[in-house]
Design a protein around this motif. Structure first.
Motif, mmCIF file in Angstrom:
data_model
loop_
_atom_site.group_PDB
_atom_site.id
_atom_site.type_symbol
_atom_site.label_atom_id
_atom_site.label_comp_id
_atom_site.label_asym_id
_atom_site.label_seq_id
_atom_site.Cartn_x
_atom_site.Cartn_y
_atom_site.Cartn_z
ATOM 1 N N UNK A 179 7.903 4.247 -9.085
ATOM 2 C CA UNK A 179 7.752 3.286 -10.115
ATOM 3 C C UNK A 179 7.304 1.492 -10.489
ATOM 4 N N UNK A 180 6.712 0.754 -10.107
ATOM 5 C CA UNK A 180 6.999 -0.172 -10.034
ATOM 6 C C UNK A 180 6.898 -1.031 -11.613
ATOM 7 N N UNK A 181 7.718 -2.404 -11.559
ATOM 8 C CA UNK A 181 7.100 -3.209 -12.572
ATOM 9 C C UNK A 181 6.755 -4.669 -12.689
ATOM 10 N N UNK A 182 6.500 -5.632 -13.315
ATOM 11 C CA UNK A 182 7.021 -6.957 -12.714
ATOM 12 C C UNK A 182 8.110 -7.568 -13.526
ATOM 13 N N UNK A 183 8.987 -8.676 -12.671
ATOM 14 C CA UNK A 183 9.754 -9.020 -12.937
ATOM 15 C C UNK A 183 9.853 -9.817 -14.077
ATOM 16 N N UNK A 197 7.851 -8.416 -7.932
ATOM 17 C CA UNK A 197 7.582 -6.629 -8.437
ATOM 18 C C UNK A 197 9.164 -6.091 -8.451
ATOM 19 N N UNK A 198 9.213 -5.310 -8.924
ATOM 20 C CA UNK A 198 10.864 -4.091 -9.199
ATOM 21 C C UNK A 198 9.931 -2.538 -8.764
ATOM 22 N N UNK A 206 0.876 -1.181 0.055
ATOM 23 C CA UNK A 206 0.048 -0.107 -0.350
ATOM 24 C C UNK A 206 0.897 1.239 0.340
ATOM 25 N N UNK A 207 1.740 1.170 0.779
ATOM 26 C CA UNK A 207 2.548 2.529 1.063
ATOM 27 C C UNK A 207 3.418 3.080 -0.902
ATOM 28 N N UNK A 208 3.793 1.877 -0.929
ATOM 29 C CA UNK A 208 4.468 2.050 -2.404
ATOM 30 C C UNK A 208 3.227 2.187 -3.400
ATOM 31 N N UNK A 209 2.405 1.808 -3.565
ATOM 32 C CA UNK A 209 0.946 2.489 -4.174
ATOM 33 C C UNK A 209 1.348 3.678 -3.930
ATOM 34 N N UNK A 210 0.863 4.490 -3.656
ATOM 35 C CA UNK A 210 0.444 5.786 -2.330
ATOM 36 C C UNK A 210 1.888 6.637 -2.945
ATOM 37 N N UNK A 211 3.339 5.973 -3.382
ATOM 38 C CA UNK A 211 4.302 6.697 -3.473
ATOM 39 C C UNK A 211 4.929 6.955 -5.160
ATOM 40 N N UNK A 212 4.231 5.111 -5.835
ATOM 41 C CA UNK A 212 4.009 5.327 -7.300
ATOM 42 C C UNK A 212 2.787 6.754 -7.460
ATOM 43 N N UNK A 213 1.485 6.232 -7.353
ATOM 44 C CA UNK A 213 0.488 7.265 -7.084
ATOM 45 C C UNK A 213 1.083 8.973 -7.118
ATOM 46 N N UNK A 214 1.480 9.096 -6.136
ATOM 47 C CA UNK A 214 2.744 10.471 -6.351
ATOM 48 C C UNK A 214 3.734 10.594 -7.212
#
Length: 141
Positions: free
Chosen positions: A89-93, A100-101, A77-85
């Protein structure tokens, strides 16, 4: 009776460490709040900034989970918030679709650079006496 006294001292030192941790996290939250970050947000940005030698390098979420003291779901959830802001960025390995990277964005790196002195100042102020507590636990009374 000596065992109970030793146990009581150990328990008191443990509670001192917990208290220093809680107060320090609150102070970091206060210092970073005007920048839209909390202490845990900063921890993720800080780890990514320290782990990533150059822009665009990635870190597995699994590696972050072992270093920040959050559950897997709370970290997600925290990474999701950081990504939204726009801070990460997240990506699938590609090799392991379960992996998840996470990559620090330029905006995330800039914000980290801006708030790093604030977080470090809180640590310096709050942990001056905490070093004594930690030394006592490691070395004993």
């Amino acid at each position: 009776m000596a065992v109970n006294t030793a146990e009581a001292r150990l328990e008191e030192r443990w509670r001192d460490i917990l208290s220093v941790h809680a107060r320090t996290m609150c102070e970091i939250d206060r210092a970073l709040h005007p920048h839209g970050l909390g202490a845990s947000d900063f921890e993720v940005l800080d780890i990514l900034a320290l782990e990533q030698l150059s822009e665009g390098e990635q870190c597995r979420v699994q590696n972050l989970a072992g270093r920040v003291h959050l559950s897997q779901s709370a970290l997600s959830r925290l990474i999701g918030r950081l990504e939204k802001d726009g801070l990460v960025e997240r990506s699938v390995c590609a090799e392991d679709r379960r992996g998840v990277w996470v990559t620090l964005t330029r905006r995330g790196r800039d914000l980290h650079t801006e708030v790093l002195p604030l977080q470090r100042a809180v640590l310096a102020r709050m942990l001056g006496s905490a070093e004594d507590v930690t030394d006592q636990v490691v070395q004993g009374p």
